[in-house]
Design an enzyme around this catalytic site. Structure first.
Site, PDB file in Angstrom:
ATOM      1  N   TYR A   1       1.384  -8.465 -21.408  1.00  0.00           N
ATOM      2  CA  TYR A   1      -0.099  -8.614 -21.655  1.00  0.00           C
ATOM      3  C   TYR A   1      -0.818  -9.385 -20.682  1.00  0.00           C
ATOM      4  O   TYR A   1      -1.909  -9.131 -20.155  1.00  0.00           O
ATOM      5  CB  TYR A   1      -0.237  -9.095 -23.272  1.00  0.00           C
ATOM      6  CG  TYR A   1      -1.484  -9.564 -23.620  1.00  0.00           C
ATOM      7  CD1 TYR A   1      -2.150  -8.531 -24.258  1.00  0.00           C
ATOM      8  CD2 TYR A   1      -2.009 -10.659 -23.593  1.00  0.00           C
ATOM      9  CE1 TYR A   1      -3.652  -8.843 -24.674  1.00  0.00           C
ATOM     10  CE2 TYR A   1      -3.298 -11.097 -24.059  1.00  0.00           C
ATOM     11  CZ  TYR A   1      -4.166  -9.999 -24.592  1.00  0.00           C
ATOM     12  OH  TYR A   1      -5.193 -10.467 -25.200  1.00  0.00           O
TER      13      TYR A   1
ATOM     14  N   LYS B   1      -3.802  -8.156 -18.357  1.00  0.00           N
ATOM     15  CA  LYS B   1      -5.107  -9.199 -18.376  1.00  0.00           C
ATOM     16  C   LYS B   1      -5.502  -9.787 -16.943  1.00  0.00           C
ATOM     17  O   LYS B   1      -6.807  -9.860 -16.642  1.00  0.00           O
ATOM     18  CB  LYS B   1      -5.088 -10.221 -19.384  1.00  0.00           C
ATOM     19  CG  LYS B   1      -4.911  -9.522 -20.811  1.00  0.00           C
ATOM     20  CD  LYS B   1      -6.204  -8.532 -21.178  1.00  0.00           C
ATOM     21  CE  LYS B   1      -6.551  -8.428 -22.594  1.00  0.00           C
ATOM     22  NZ  LYS B   1      -7.515  -7.309 -22.722  1.00  0.00           N
TER      23      LYS B   1
END
Ligand code: NAD
Length: 304
Positions: free
Chosen positions: A166, A170
């Site tokens: 993640y 990001k």
């Protein structure tokens, strides 16, 4: 009277708009006059399954007198992104802004991540941005106007245990912004990023006693502003949560200069304090600004 943010006549795509922050973006945009394409696959937090979340948000917007259309396409594929943009153009004739907000989580430490955990998370967040923006960009560029809002996270910009897939996705979105903001400026397309904190199903149980202060509508106010014509910011990362809005930025320091001959590892060890000092940092407007900074450092030392 101070300027007012309005999006009358504007067409905005919001990905992942069936729940949480995306839903708040969609409701706020519609309230401020935009025609909203509410995109959501409707699955669970880990990205599995599908559902009718987009239709529910469209119904809410219409009940409040707003204009919206649902799309259940997955942003995780190029076909889904193309179909989403087609839905916007067929329904409202164009695309003026994209808020790419869709996201899933598959939290595990690196050694426990499966191939699928890595691929699925990168596909929705990072490749998802390409899947939607590649077809949307020419539509915006053709009329010389556009706003793009990406959704990053403190996890990728600052770090968070157990979120390497993640966090990498990001941080990748912030990198995408750095480049697209330069490419878009000459076409009237401004690109900014939100790093949000909000009480949603994704953060269930994580925000402690103050969870109810982290209403997604705090994030939506910034999203609506960044998606509007009144926004003249470009290449900014705004961190938003609980009513506080700030900025996360990348700075570069002048650093240490060891002379024209290549330094040795021992020189680096000896100069670490100066290398890591934050004194006199700048916030460059592009990679070219860092080259200029290096040139300044070198010419200063040569003339010393
Ligand atoms: P959420 O789970 O409530 O909303 C995410 C939405 O994305 C869901 O409705 C989901 O169905 C949709 N989605 C997932 N995969 C999709 C796909 N392939 N195609 C289309 N839609 C898809 O979570 P949220 O907290 O509202 O998160 C919104 C965004 O903000 C995410 O990108 C998330 O990573 C980011 N974010 C949230 C927080 C926070 O504090 N909530 C913090 C940092 C970043």
């Amino acid at each position: 009277m101070s300027a007012r943010v309005r999006l009358d006549g504007r067409v905005v795509i919001v990905t992942g708009a069936g729940n949480g922050i995306g839903r708040a973006h969609a409701l706020s945009l519609a309230e401020h006059g935009a025609s909203v394409v509410v995109n959501d696959l409707g699955g669970a937090v880990d990205g599995t399954g599908t559902g009718g979340a987009a239709d529910q948000v469209v119904a809410e917007i219409r009940a409040a007198g707003g204009t919206a259309t649902a799309s259940t396409d997955s942003v995780a594929t190029a076909e889904g992104g193309a179909a989403l943009v087609r839905t916007a153009v067929e329904a409202y004739g164009t695309v003026d802004a994209v808020i790419h907000n869709a996201g899933i989580l598959r939290d595990r430490t690196l050694a426990k991540l499966t191939d699928d955990d890595v691929r699925a998370v990168l596909d929705v967040h990072l490749t998802g941005a390409f899947n939607v923006l590649r077809p949307a960009w020419p539509v915006m560029a053709a009329h010389g106007y556009g706003r793009v809002v990406l959704t990053s996270s403190s996890s990728g910009l600052l770090g968070n245990f157990g979120q390497s897939n993640y966090g990498a996705a990001k941080a990748g979105l912030a990198g995408l912004m750095q480049v697209l903001s330069l490419e878009g400026a000459r076409r009237g397309i401004l690109v900014n990023t939100i790093a949000p904190t909000a009480a949603t199903r994704m953060t269930d149980g994580l925000l402690g006693d103050l969870a109810d202060r982290f209403d997604p509508r705090h994030v939506a106010a910034v999203g609506t502003f960044l998606a509007s014509e009144q926004c003249t910011l470009n290449r900014h990362i705004l961190t938003v949560g609980g009513g506080r809005v700030g900025r996360i930025f990348l700075g570069v320091t002048p650093g240490w200069y060891g002379g024209p001959d290549p330094a040795s590892p021992d020189d680096i060890l000896g100069a670490l304090d100066e290398i890591c000092s934050l004194d006199d940092f700048i916030v460059p407007d592009s990679g070219a600004d860092e080259v200029e900074l290096i040139q300044k450092v070198l010419s200063r030392k040569v003339s010393d």
